[in-house]
Design a protein around this motif. Structure first.
Motif, PDB file in Angstrom:
ATOM      1  N   ASN A  88      -7.320   5.432  14.625  1.00 34.21           N
ATOM      2  CA  ASN A  88      -7.946   4.105  14.607  1.00 34.21           C
ATOM      3  C   ASN A  88      -8.150   3.595  16.021  1.00 34.21           C
ATOM      4  N   TYR A  89      -9.206   2.821  16.207  1.00 27.75           N
ATOM      5  CA  TYR A  89      -9.487   2.281  17.524  1.00 27.75           C
ATOM      6  C   TYR A  89     -10.027   0.850  17.388  1.00 27.75           C
ATOM      7  N   ILE A  90     -10.052   0.161  18.522  1.00 31.00           N
ATOM      8  CA  ILE A  90     -10.556  -1.218  18.526  1.00 31.00           C
ATOM      9  C   ILE A  90     -11.910  -1.242  19.231  1.00 31.00           C
ATOM     10  N   PRO A  91     -12.970  -1.572  18.507  1.00 27.59           N
ATOM     11  CA  PRO A  91     -14.297  -1.659  19.146  1.00 27.59           C
ATOM     12  C   PRO A  91     -14.406  -2.900  20.030  1.00 27.59           C
ATOM     13  N   TYR A  92     -15.421  -2.917  20.844  1.00 24.33           N
ATOM     14  CA  TYR A  92     -15.728  -4.110  21.640  1.00 24.33           C
ATOM     15  C   TYR A  92     -16.383  -5.119  20.703  1.00 24.33           C
ATOM     16  N   LEU A  93     -15.712  -6.223  20.431  1.00 24.86           N
ATOM     17  CA  LEU A  93     -16.194  -7.182  19.437  1.00 24.86           C
ATOM     18  C   LEU A  93     -16.016  -8.614  19.938  1.00 24.86           C
ATOM     19  N   SER A  94     -17.007  -9.436  19.660  1.00 28.89           N
ATOM     20  CA  SER A  94     -16.920 -10.815  20.166  1.00 28.89           C
ATOM     21  C   SER A  94     -15.776 -11.576  19.496  1.00 28.89           C
ATOM     22  N   ASP A  95     -15.405 -11.190  18.265  1.00 29.37           N
ATOM     23  CA  ASP A  95     -14.284 -11.887  17.619  1.00 29.37           C
ATOM     24  C   ASP A  95     -12.970 -11.666  18.377  1.00 29.37           C
ATOM     25  N   VAL A  96     -12.863 -10.551  19.115  1.00 32.28           N
ATOM     26  CA  VAL A  96     -11.657 -10.340  19.931  1.00 32.28           C
ATOM     27  C   VAL A  96     -11.744 -11.203  21.190  1.00 32.28           C
ATOM     28  N   GLU A  97     -12.920 -11.218  21.777  1.00 27.66           N
ATOM     29  CA  GLU A  97     -13.129 -12.050  22.978  1.00 27.66           C
ATOM     30  C   GLU A  97     -12.804 -13.521  22.715  1.00 27.66           C
ATOM     31  N   LYS A  98     -13.073 -13.944  21.478  1.00 30.56           N
ATOM     32  CA  LYS A  98     -12.880 -15.361  21.130  1.00 30.56           C
ATOM     33  C   LYS A  98     -11.422 -15.791  21.188  1.00 30.56           C
ATOM     34  N   MET A  99     -10.502 -14.837  21.278  1.00 31.09           N
ATOM     35  CA  MET A  99      -9.090 -15.209  21.414  1.00 31.09           C
ATOM     36  C   MET A  99      -8.904 -16.161  22.602  1.00 31.09           C
ATOM     37  N   GLY A 100      -9.752 -15.982  23.613  1.00 31.93           N
ATOM     38  CA  GLY A 100      -9.652 -16.794  24.828  1.00 31.93           C
ATOM     39  C   GLY A 100      -9.965 -18.266  24.606  1.00 31.93           C
ATOM     40  N   THR A 101     -10.765 -18.549  23.594  1.00 28.33           N
ATOM     41  CA  THR A 101     -11.061 -19.961  23.302  1.00 28.33           C
ATOM     42  C   THR A 101     -10.253 -20.451  22.093  1.00 28.33           C
ATOM     43  N   GLN A 102      -9.977 -19.535  21.180  1.00 28.58           N
ATOM     44  CA  GLN A 102      -9.217 -19.929  19.985  1.00 28.58           C
ATOM     45  C   GLN A 102      -7.714 -20.023  20.270  1.00 28.58           C
ATOM     46  N   LEU A 103      -7.268 -19.302  21.306  1.00 26.01           N
ATOM     47  CA  LEU A 103      -5.841 -19.226  21.652  1.00 26.01           C
ATOM     48  C   LEU A 103      -4.991 -18.908  20.418  1.00 26.01           C
ATOM     49  N   ALA A 104      -5.339 -17.804  19.800  1.00 30.01           N
ATOM     50  CA  ALA A 104      -4.642 -17.392  18.580  1.00 30.01           C
ATOM     51  C   ALA A 104      -5.005 -15.936  18.271  1.00 30.01           C
ATOM     52  N   PRO A 105      -4.174 -15.262  17.477  1.00 30.04           N
ATOM     53  CA  PRO A 105      -4.526 -13.905  17.037  1.00 30.04           C
ATOM     54  C   PRO A 105      -5.789 -13.929  16.174  1.00 30.04           C
ATOM     55  N   VAL A 106      -6.537 -12.829  16.214  1.00 27.09           N
ATOM     56  CA  VAL A 106      -7.846 -12.774  15.539  1.00 27.09           C
ATOM     57  C   VAL A 106      -7.751 -13.144  14.057  1.00 27.09           C
ATOM     58  N   ALA A 107      -6.740 -12.605  13.369  1.00 27.94           N
ATOM     59  CA  ALA A 107      -6.671 -12.795  11.911  1.00 27.94           C
ATOM     60  C   ALA A 107      -6.484 -14.256  11.514  1.00 27.94           C
ATOM     61  N   THR A 108      -6.069 -15.106  12.469  1.00 27.65           N
ATOM     62  CA  THR A 108      -5.862 -16.518  12.109  1.00 27.65           C
ATOM     63  C   THR A 108      -7.176 -17.295  12.053  1.00 27.65           C
ATOM     64  N   TYR A 109      -8.183 -16.861  12.835  1.00 27.01           N
ATOM     65  CA  TYR A 109      -9.455 -17.614  12.830  1.00 27.01           C
ATOM     66  C   TYR A 109     -10.625 -16.785  12.304  1.00 27.01           C
ATOM     67  N   ALA A 110     -10.378 -15.479  12.098  1.00 28.11           N
ATOM     68  CA  ALA A 110     -11.456 -14.629  11.560  1.00 28.11           C
ATOM     69  C   ALA A 110     -10.810 -13.614  10.614  1.00 28.11           C
ATOM     70  N   TYR A 111     -10.177 -14.152   9.571  1.00 28.69           N
ATOM     71  CA  TYR A 111      -9.319 -13.350   8.701  1.00 28.69           C
ATOM     72  C   TYR A 111     -10.025 -12.120   8.118  1.00 28.69           C
ATOM     73  N   SER A 112     -11.273 -12.323   7.678  1.00 28.36           N
ATOM     74  CA  SER A 112     -11.969 -11.229   6.988  1.00 28.36           C
ATOM     75  C   SER A 112     -12.887 -10.449   7.914  1.00 28.36           C
ATOM     76  N   SER A 113     -12.779 -10.688   9.192  1.00 25.63           N
ATOM     77  CA  SER A 113     -13.714 -10.045  10.129  1.00 25.63           C
ATOM     78  C   SER A 113     -13.416  -8.556  10.302  1.00 25.63           C
ATOM     79  N   TYR A 114     -14.395  -7.859  10.830  1.00 30.54           N
ATOM     80  CA  TYR A 114     -14.232  -6.431  11.152  1.00 30.54           C
ATOM     81  C   TYR A 114     -13.127  -6.268  12.205  1.00 30.54           C
TER      82      TYR A 114
END
Ligand SMILES: Nc1ncnc2c1ncn2[C@@H]1O[C@H](COP(=O)(O)OP(=O)(O)OP(=O)(O)O)[C@@H](O)[C@H]1O
Ligand SMILES: [Mg+2]
Length: 247
Positions: free
Chosen positions: A203-229
């Motif tokens: 498994n690998y982590i692609p370059y995705l804007s939902d990961v980049e958004k951690m910088g503005t959301q200040l939270a793990p991805v699953a908390t603000y984009a639960y169903s995201s890729y």
């Protein structure tokens, strides 16, 4: 207690993004989890809106002037505690080289917590220094995110070589690809070239804007984009890490 170090000699490869998301996923499924930010940049703590509470705290932890227990904070998420970092950790090498504890300062600091946490995840600064030797001694597993480029792979090989030269068990190493950009042929080539390499996770982590958004959301991805890729990629990676590390 299983200690996972998220490490790469190179900077900006997705170490902190992986640390924050994997720690969150471990805690979410009920594992008592401690995230220890060892990077003077303090980015992992920042994502949880946490900072050191005492002046020069990071340094004081390394010198044993401050008990690790005093620096553990609640993250705001169930089962997830953290130790924030600060700029005083920038001299970690000098501090550790003056200690007469071999390479086992971090291991010794964590030992009293072995029945309190199921998983400890270390967010490591880039580099390959004395601090890193302490990290490798403390870690049961060293997980290395790599951007699939030629230079990245060269740096990865140098780390494996360092393990061999320093008598550190290379079986602790597992690598995974991160910030994979599907538009880049080189990324595909490197990924395919490592398909059969057992040190590399599938498994690998692609370059995705939902990961980049951690910088503005200040939270793990699953908390603000639960169903995201992106959230699914971190879940799949975590699942594989658990299998490999028998967590
Ligand atoms: N999978 C991804 N997709 C898109 N952006 C990402 C991804 N992973 C990380 N980033 C972004 O890339 C930057 C570097 O990521 P990160 O801080 O996780 O790397 P790092 O290896 O911890 O860096 P450092 O060596 O400075 O500690 C950050 O701005 C982060 O938001
Ligand atoms: Mg980082």
């Amino acid at each position: 207690m299983t200690v996972l170090a998220i490490y790469n000699q190179k900077g900006g490869v997705g170490k902190t993004a992986a640390t924050v998301n994997l720690a969150y996923l471990a805690a979410e499924e009920g594992k008592r989890t401690l995230l220890w930010d060892l990077d003077p940049q303090g980015a992992a703590g920042f994502y949880f809106q946490a900072a050191s509470t005492v002046k020069n705290e990071a340094k004081k932890i390394l010198t044993n002037e401050m008990d690790l227990a005093q620096s553990i904070q609640e993250s705001g998420y169930e089962n997830l505690d953290l130790i924030a970092s600060d700029i005083s950790a920038r001299n970690a090498d000098v501090i550790l080289s003056e200690l007469k504890q071999g390479k086992r300062r971090l291991k010794a600091a964590l030992t009293p917590f072995k029945n309190e946490y199921d998983v400890v995840i270390l967010d490591c600064p880039p580099g390959l220094s004395i601090l890193h030797d302490h990290i490798f001694a403390a870690a049961d597993w060293v997980l290395i995110p790599n951007i699939p480029t030629t230079l990245s792979m060269r740096s990865f090989d140098a780390v494996v070589q360092h393990f061999g030269d320093s008598n550190i068990d290379p079986n602790k190493i597992r690598a995974f690809f991160s910030m994979v950009d599907h538009r880049k042929n080189l990324h595909h080539e490197v990924l395919n070239g490592h398909h059969r390499n057992k040190t590399f996770l599938k498994n690998y982590i692609p370059y995705l804007s939902d990961v980049e958004k951690m910088g503005t959301q200040l939270a793990p991805v699953a908390t603000y984009a639960y169903s995201s890729y992106a959230a699914q990629c971190f879940r799949d990676l975590w699942k594989e890490i658990k299998k490999v590390t028998q967590l």
